[in-house]
Motif scaffolding. Structure first.
Motif, PDB file in Angstrom:
ATOM      1  N   LYS A   1      19.658  28.251   2.616  1.00 28.34           N
ATOM      2  CA  LYS A   1      18.826  29.246   1.952  1.00 28.34           C
ATOM      3  C   LYS A   1      19.615  30.459   1.467  1.00 28.34           C
ATOM      4  O   LYS A   1      19.155  31.192   0.588  1.00 28.34           O
ATOM      5  N   GLU A   2      20.780  30.683   2.049  1.00 32.31           N
ATOM      6  CA  GLU A   2      21.569  31.846   1.660  1.00 32.31           C
ATOM      7  C   GLU A   2      22.210  31.670   0.278  1.00 32.31           C
ATOM      8  O   GLU A   2      22.657  32.634  -0.327  1.00 32.31           O
ATOM      9  N   HIS A   3      22.235  30.434  -0.208  1.00 31.96           N
ATOM     10  CA  HIS A   3      22.930  30.160  -1.461  1.00 31.96           C
ATOM     11  C   HIS A   3      22.020  30.078  -2.674  1.00 31.96           C
ATOM     12  O   HIS A   3      22.495  30.042  -3.805  1.00 31.96           O
ATOM     13  N   ILE A   4      20.707  29.998  -2.476  1.00 28.14           N
ATOM     14  CA  ILE A   4      19.792  29.958  -3.612  1.00 28.14           C
ATOM     15  C   ILE A   4      18.693  30.981  -3.405  1.00 28.14           C
ATOM     16  O   ILE A   4      18.470  31.469  -2.303  1.00 28.14           O
ATOM     17  N   ASP A   5      17.992  31.307  -4.487  1.00 26.30           N
ATOM     18  CA  ASP A   5      17.010  32.391  -4.470  1.00 26.30           C
ATOM     19  C   ASP A   5      15.584  31.894  -4.310  1.00 26.30           C
ATOM     20  O   ASP A   5      14.650  32.459  -4.865  1.00 26.30           O
ATOM     21  N   LEU A   6      15.402  30.829  -3.537  1.00 28.14           N
ATOM     22  CA  LEU A   6      14.064  30.286  -3.359  1.00 28.14           C
ATOM     23  C   LEU A   6      13.695  30.226  -1.882  1.00 28.14           C
ATOM     24  O   LEU A   6      13.083  29.280  -1.427  1.00 28.14           O
ATOM     25  N   GLN A   7      14.057  31.245  -1.130  1.00 31.48           N
ATOM     26  CA  GLN A   7      13.824  31.221   0.317  1.00 31.48           C
ATOM     27  C   GLN A   7      12.344  31.100   0.668  1.00 31.48           C
ATOM     28  O   GLN A   7      11.996  30.560   1.714  1.00 31.48           O
ATOM     29  N   ASP A   8      11.472  31.615  -0.194  1.00 32.14           N
ATOM     30  CA  ASP A   8      10.040  31.543   0.082  1.00 32.14           C
ATOM     31  C   ASP A   8       9.402  30.297  -0.514  1.00 32.14           C
ATOM     32  O   ASP A   8       8.199  30.105  -0.434  1.00 32.14           O
ATOM     33  N   SER A   9      10.204  29.435  -1.151  1.00 36.10           N
ATOM     34  CA  SER A   9       9.656  28.275  -1.833  1.00 36.10           C
ATOM     35  C   SER A   9      10.254  26.962  -1.356  1.00 36.10           C
ATOM     36  O   SER A   9      10.144  25.954  -2.029  1.00 36.10           O
ATOM     37  N   LEU A  10      10.906  26.987  -0.209  1.00 33.45           N
ATOM     38  CA  LEU A  10      11.527  25.763   0.292  1.00 33.45           C
ATOM     39  C   LEU A  10      10.572  24.968   1.178  1.00 33.45           C
ATOM     40  O   LEU A  10      10.951  24.414   2.205  1.00 33.45           O
ATOM     41  N   SER A  11       9.332  24.921   0.767  1.00 31.45           N
ATOM     42  CA  SER A  11       8.328  24.117   1.453  1.00 31.45           C
ATOM     43  C   SER A  11       7.210  23.799   0.463  1.00 31.45           C
ATOM     44  O   SER A  11       7.048  24.480  -0.545  1.00 31.45           O
TER      45      SER A  11
ATOM     46  N   TYR B   1      23.639  26.033  -8.649  1.00 29.65           N
ATOM     47  CA  TYR B   1      24.621  26.361  -7.614  1.00 29.65           C
ATOM     48  C   TYR B   1      25.782  25.370  -7.648  1.00 29.65           C
ATOM     49  O   TYR B   1      26.950  25.759  -7.529  1.00 29.65           O
ATOM     50  N   GLN B   2      25.461  24.088  -7.799  1.00 27.55           N
ATOM     51  CA  GLN B   2      26.509  23.075  -7.813  1.00 27.55           C
ATOM     52  C   GLN B   2      27.447  23.258  -9.006  1.00 27.55           C
ATOM     53  O   GLN B   2      28.672  23.101  -8.876  1.00 27.55           O
ATOM     54  N   ASN B   3      26.898  23.598 -10.160  1.00 23.79           N
ATOM     55  CA  ASN B   3      27.728  23.808 -11.348  1.00 23.79           C
ATOM     56  C   ASN B   3      28.654  25.016 -11.187  1.00 23.79           C
ATOM     57  O   ASN B   3      29.778  25.023 -11.694  1.00 23.79           O
ATOM     58  N   GLU B   4      28.164  26.024 -10.464  1.00 25.84           N
ATOM     59  CA  GLU B   4      28.958  27.237 -10.297  1.00 25.84           C
ATOM     60  C   GLU B   4      29.974  27.139  -9.159  1.00 25.84           C
ATOM     61  O   GLU B   4      31.025  27.791  -9.194  1.00 25.84           O
ATOM     62  N   ASN B   5      29.674  26.294  -8.159  1.00 25.74           N
ATOM     63  CA  ASN B   5      30.519  26.257  -6.961  1.00 25.74           C
ATOM     64  C   ASN B   5      31.212  24.917  -6.719  1.00 25.74           C
ATOM     65  O   ASN B   5      32.053  24.811  -5.819  1.00 25.74           O
ATOM     66  N   GLY B   6      30.853  23.928  -7.481  1.00 23.73           N
ATOM     67  CA  GLY B   6      31.522  22.637  -7.333  1.00 23.73           C
ATOM     68  C   GLY B   6      30.949  21.751  -6.249  1.00 23.73           C
ATOM     69  O   GLY B   6      31.435  20.640  -6.037  1.00 23.73           O
TER      70      GLY B   6
ATOM     71  N   SER C   1       6.578  21.241  -7.648  1.00 19.89           N
ATOM     72  CA  SER C   1       7.179  22.187  -6.709  1.00 19.89           C
ATOM     73  C   SER C   1       8.680  21.970  -6.577  1.00 19.89           C
ATOM     74  O   SER C   1       9.431  22.913  -6.304  1.00 19.89           O
ATOM     75  N   LEU C   2       9.120  20.737  -6.748  1.00 19.91           N
ATOM     76  CA  LEU C   2      10.544  20.428  -6.578  1.00 19.91           C
ATOM     77  C   LEU C   2      11.381  20.773  -7.808  1.00 19.91           C
ATOM     78  O   LEU C   2      12.601  20.896  -7.707  1.00 19.91           O
ATOM     79  N   ARG C   3      10.756  20.935  -8.940  1.00 21.78           N
ATOM     80  CA  ARG C   3      11.529  21.144 -10.166  1.00 21.78           C
ATOM     81  C   ARG C   3      12.364  22.417 -10.118  1.00 21.78           C
ATOM     82  O   ARG C   3      13.543  22.419 -10.466  1.00 21.78           O
ATOM     83  N   SER C   4      11.752  23.510  -9.694  1.00 17.22           N
ATOM     84  CA  SER C   4      12.501  24.764  -9.652  1.00 17.22           C
ATOM     85  C   SER C   4      13.604  24.705  -8.602  1.00 17.22           C
ATOM     86  O   SER C   4      14.679  25.288  -8.778  1.00 17.22           O
ATOM     87  N   VAL C   5      13.353  23.989  -7.504  1.00 15.39           N
ATOM     88  CA  VAL C   5      14.375  23.838  -6.472  1.00 15.39           C
ATOM     89  C   VAL C   5      15.538  23.007  -7.002  1.00 15.39           C
ATOM     90  O   VAL C   5      16.708  23.345  -6.796  1.00 15.39           O
ATOM     91  N   ASN C   6      15.229  21.931  -7.689  1.00 16.62           N
ATOM     92  CA  ASN C   6      16.290  21.119  -8.278  1.00 16.62           C
ATOM     93  C   ASN C   6      17.099  21.910  -9.294  1.00 16.62           C
ATOM     94  O   ASN C   6      18.326  21.744  -9.395  1.00 16.62           O
ATOM     95  N   TYR C   7      16.429  22.770 -10.032  1.00 16.67           N
ATOM     96  CA  TYR C   7      17.138  23.606 -11.009  1.00 16.67           C
ATOM     97  C   TYR C   7      18.152  24.503 -10.301  1.00 16.67           C
ATOM     98  O   TYR C   7      19.308  24.617 -10.728  1.00 16.67           O
ATOM     99  N   ASP C   8      17.734  25.124  -9.221  1.00 23.27           N
ATOM    100  CA  ASP C   8      18.632  26.020  -8.493  1.00 23.27           C
ATOM    101  C   ASP C   8      19.757  25.254  -7.796  1.00 23.27           C
ATOM    102  O   ASP C   8      20.881  25.749  -7.695  1.00 23.27           O
ATOM    103  N   ILE C   9      19.454  24.053  -7.298  1.00 23.02           N
ATOM    104  CA  ILE C   9      20.498  23.232  -6.701  1.00 23.02           C
ATOM    105  C   ILE C   9      21.561  22.898  -7.739  1.00 23.02           C
ATOM    106  O   ILE C   9      22.770  23.016  -7.477  1.00 23.02           O
ATOM    107  N   ASN C  10      21.122  22.477  -8.912  1.00 24.88           N
ATOM    108  CA  ASN C  10      22.067  22.130  -9.977  1.00 24.88           C
ATOM    109  C   ASN C  10      22.859  23.345 -10.437  1.00 24.88           C
ATOM    110  O   ASN C  10      24.065  23.252 -10.703  1.00 24.88           O
TER     111      ASN C  10
END
Length: 247
Positions: free
Chosen positions: A152-162, A130-135, A119-128
């Protein structure tokens, strides 16, 4: 006729519960405790016969402690310490990875829920991403020492943050460390356990409390301490909770 049929169905259900009590439990209880016991016995026998060597797979030194020493079933099977790999193990398509805690002393066998890591893999992907794009990571509010909510406003996993708790099946929040790694907030499970056990003071990391009461390790979690009746989250700079391999 219908009444007789209902009676038969109820009777069969009760009989099934008596014959297969473990299968009637929810999966978060690790359905077959006998399998866990067999693996523990096999590990103990192997350790005794092999002069203290444990049947573990090699993992990177940065692998989180709770999943740092996964059980290697191959020597256990090949040397007849274990008849078969547990059916609920990840190797057999199950949800659990068997791990060894405290290898220098007790070498206790526990399990980790692979679904939590997945479950955390896709979240980690989106975190990385966002970080690569925004510093910088998508930090939300600070909820502990080096622990944050995820904006939640910065990544597209609002329904998956649990994720579903491996202890209670209740929903647990996915949070983030200062190292930009997704983690699990196990505080609801710990608060429930503190209340059930009537515990008002606890020395040390509260994750050990979960280990004392359950066969499942609290994988991908910050440290937790009890201060003035409140659980405080904490993670050190060198604590790496993210493991890209399967548990």
């Amino acid at each position: 006729m219908l009444r007789k049929l209902l009676v038969m169905i109820i009777g069969l259900s009760m009989l099934s519960a008596c014959l297969y009590p473990n299968e009637q439990r929810s999966e978060n209880q690790v359905s077959n405790e006998q399998q866990l016991s067999r693996v523990q016995q096999a590990v103990d026998q192997f350790r005794e016969q092999e002069n203290g060597i444990l049947p573990i797979e090699t993992r990177d030194q940065n692998t989180p402690l709770f999943i740092k020493y996964p059980v290697n079933f191959t020597p256990l099977i090949d040397q007849n310490y274990l008849g078969e790999i547990p059916a609920n193990s990840f190797e057999e398509g199950g949800y659990y990875s068997y791990v060894i805690l405290d290898p220098e002393e007790t070498a206790e066998v526990k399990v980790s829920d692979v679904r939590v890591t997945q479950s955390l893999r896709s979240v980690n992907y989106d975190i990385n991403l966002y970080q690569n794009e925004n510093g910088h990571p998508p930090y939300g509010e600070s909820i502990g020492d080096g622990v944050f909510t995820i904006n939640k406003e910065h990544i597209d996993l609002q329904d998956s943050l649990s994720v579903s708790s491996p202890y209670s099946n209740q929903s647990l929040d996915i949070i983030m460390t200062s190292q930009a790694e997704a983690a699990i907030d196990y505080r609801p499970d710990v608060y429930r356990l503190l209340e059930e056990e009537g515990i008002e003071a606890y020395e040390g990391d509260l994750r050990n409390l979960l280990l004392e009461h359950y066969p499942i390790v609290p994988v991908h979690s910050p440290e937790m301490y009890l201060e003035d009746g409140e659980i405080v989250l904490e993670t050190s700079d060198n604590q790496n909770m993210n493991n890209q391999n399967n548990d």
